[in-house]
Design a protein around this motif. Structure first.
Motif, PDB file in Angstrom:
ATOM      1  N   ALA A 187       4.450  -8.007  -9.384  1.00 52.43           N
ATOM      2  CA  ALA A 187       4.010  -7.685 -10.742  1.00 52.43           C
ATOM      3  C   ALA A 187       3.701  -6.195 -10.869  1.00 52.43           C
ATOM      4  O   ALA A 187       3.202  -5.565  -9.927  1.00 52.43           O
ATOM      5  CB  ALA A 187       2.776  -8.508 -11.099  1.00 52.43           C
ATOM      6  N   LEU A 188       3.975  -5.631 -12.042  1.00 53.87           N
ATOM      7  CA  LEU A 188       3.636  -4.250 -12.358  1.00 53.87           C
ATOM      8  C   LEU A 188       2.410  -4.273 -13.266  1.00 53.87           C
ATOM      9  O   LEU A 188       2.465  -4.780 -14.394  1.00 53.87           O
ATOM     10  CB  LEU A 188       4.813  -3.561 -13.053  1.00 53.87           C
ATOM     11  N   ALA A 228       7.277   1.948  -4.392  1.00 58.49           N
ATOM     12  CA  ALA A 228       7.030   1.105  -3.230  1.00 58.49           C
ATOM     13  C   ALA A 228       7.804  -0.212  -3.346  1.00 58.49           C
ATOM     14  O   ALA A 228       8.421  -0.681  -2.383  1.00 58.49           O
ATOM     15  CB  ALA A 228       5.535   0.840  -3.075  1.00 58.49           C
ATOM     16  N   ALA A 229       7.779  -0.809  -4.549  1.00 65.11           N
ATOM     17  CA  ALA A 229       8.542  -2.036  -4.774  1.00 65.11           C
ATOM     18  C   ALA A 229      10.039  -1.774  -4.649  1.00 65.11           C
ATOM     19  O   ALA A 229      10.789  -2.585  -4.084  1.00 65.11           O
ATOM     20  CB  ALA A 229       8.209  -2.613  -6.144  1.00 65.11           C
ATOM     21  N   GLU A 230      10.480  -0.630  -5.155  1.00 67.35           N
ATOM     22  CA  GLU A 230      11.897  -0.289  -5.066  1.00 67.35           C
ATOM     23  C   GLU A 230      12.321  -0.104  -3.614  1.00 67.35           C
ATOM     24  O   GLU A 230      13.426  -0.504  -3.215  1.00 67.35           O
ATOM     25  CB  GLU A 230      12.172   0.979  -5.876  1.00 67.35           C
ATOM     26  N   ASP A 290       2.027   3.753 -10.615  1.00 65.65           N
ATOM     27  CA  ASP A 290       2.177   4.812  -9.621  1.00 65.65           C
ATOM     28  C   ASP A 290       2.864   4.320  -8.351  1.00 65.65           C
ATOM     29  O   ASP A 290       3.229   5.120  -7.489  1.00 65.65           O
ATOM     30  CB  ASP A 290       0.808   5.400  -9.265  1.00 65.65           C
ATOM     31  N   GLY A 291       3.042   3.007  -8.226  1.00 63.07           N
ATOM     32  CA  GLY A 291       3.621   2.449  -7.014  1.00 63.07           C
ATOM     33  C   GLY A 291       4.964   1.769  -7.218  1.00 63.07           C
ATOM     34  O   GLY A 291       5.408   1.012  -6.342  1.00 63.07           O
ATOM     35  N   ASN A 340       0.826  -1.213   0.000  1.00 64.21           N
ATOM     36  CA  ASN A 340       0.000   0.000   0.000  1.00 64.21           C
ATOM     37  C   ASN A 340       0.856   1.256   0.000  1.00 64.21           C
ATOM     38  O   ASN A 340       1.985   1.248   0.499  1.00 64.21           O
ATOM     39  CB  ASN A 340      -0.885   0.069   1.251  1.00 64.21           C
ATOM     40  N   VAL A 341       0.277   2.319  -0.501  1.00 62.19           N
ATOM     41  CA  VAL A 341       0.771   3.660  -0.219  1.00 62.19           C
ATOM     42  C   VAL A 341      -0.041   4.145   0.979  1.00 62.19           C
ATOM     43  O   VAL A 341      -1.266   4.303   0.896  1.00 62.19           O
ATOM     44  CB  VAL A 341       0.574   4.604  -1.418  1.00 62.19           C
TER      45      VAL A 341
END
Length: 288
Positions: free
Chosen positions: A82-83, A67-69, A63-64, A10-11
């Motif tokens: 997954a993107l 977050a994965a990075e 847009d996220g 989540n953001v």
């Protein structure tokens, strides 16, 4: 070994408020911050900071990507995130001066995780690894069944609570963790107390009252550590991640719970979610 976490990302947009909003009320915040969050991401970061090897299975929108990075920066393997062409999940969190919170969740990509991501990840899993699931994503039942067949130890954080989802995965579980309210809801749904459920290890977290562990030798209580809380968001996820990391590293359940209790006590003294989860060195140095 490895902890495989089919988990939400989540953001988290956190608003400091004078009190939790009432129906029909408009209220000005006294602060706003943006964090990496989601029960899954929090657990992955907590387990990684507790010195476990963690592989996160999930999804974000364009847009996220950050977050994965950030998960990768925190030591989490992100190859199976997954993107997707959809929104990244968002949580709008209100936190009052006593540290209590209220949360609105937009599930976004968390409920669109491709089955291929799960299958690719599980192809690398080994017997004795942990598989962790919780209720902010899709594919829980598929993952639990597959994990059990492969000889993985299956753990489940039953939040946000959904009786049907719990009942669907219950036969596959080695470890179940839930809070006192969720334990009550599960008892109503099943007619069984935690001690009577067909799961080897069950932990019921009790907030400021600590936690109860139901294992082969019956119920054992663990006291919480007395601190001055400023934000309870993510404390339960921190506890879960630390318990699983401890078990994965060969600790006894008692020692894993005691270490996780220290981690969650530190967590509630901080504002934020995944970004402020304490690392193992801080937990070991913490003297209540």
């Amino acid at each position: 070994m490895t902890i495989w976490n089919l988990g939400s990302i989540n953001v988290d947009i956190v608003f400091a408020v004078p009190h939790i909003l009432a129906p029909g009320e408009t209220l000005a915040s006294t602060g706003r911050q943006v964090f990496l969050g989601g029960k899954g991401a929090n657990m992955s970061v907590a387990a990684a900071r507790a010195a476990a090897r963690v592989n996160h299975i999930g999804a974000v929108g364009h847009d996220g990507k950050w977050a994965a990075e950030r998960l990768l920066e925190y030591g989490v393997d992100t190859r199976n995130i997954a993107l997707l062409d959809t929104d990244t999940a968002q949580a709008i969190i209100m936190v009052d001066p006593d540290g209590e919170n209220a949360i609105i969740l937009h599930p976004g990509a968390n409920v669109e995780i491709p089955q291929a991501s799960l299958q690719t990840a599980m192809a690398e899993a080994e017997t004795g690894d942990w598989l962790v699931i919780q209720n902010e994503t899709n594919l829980q039942r598929t993952a639990a069944s597959l994990g059990k067949k492969m000889g993985l130890k299956v753990a489940y954080a039953a939040a946000p609570f959904d009786a049907e989802r719990v009942m669907a995965v219950l036969p596959h579980l080695d470890f179940l963790i839930l809070n006192a309210v969720e334990a009550e809801q599960l008892a109503v749904a099943t007619g069984k107390s935690p001690a009577d459920l067909p799961v080897r290890d069950i932990i019921v977290t009790l907030g400021a009252d600590g936690a109860d562990w139901y294992g082969l030798n019956g119920k054992q209580h663990f006291d919480a550590i007395d601190v001055d809380p400023v934000d309870t968001t993510g404390a339960g996820d921190t506890f879960t991640g630390y318990v699983l990391a401890g078990l994965d590293r060969g600790m006894t359940m008692e020692d894993a719970i005691n270490q996780a209790t220290k981690a969650s006590a530190l967590m509630v003294t901080r504002h934020g979610t995944a970004d402020v989860i304490p690392d193992l060195s801080e937990v070991l140095a913490f003297t209540p």
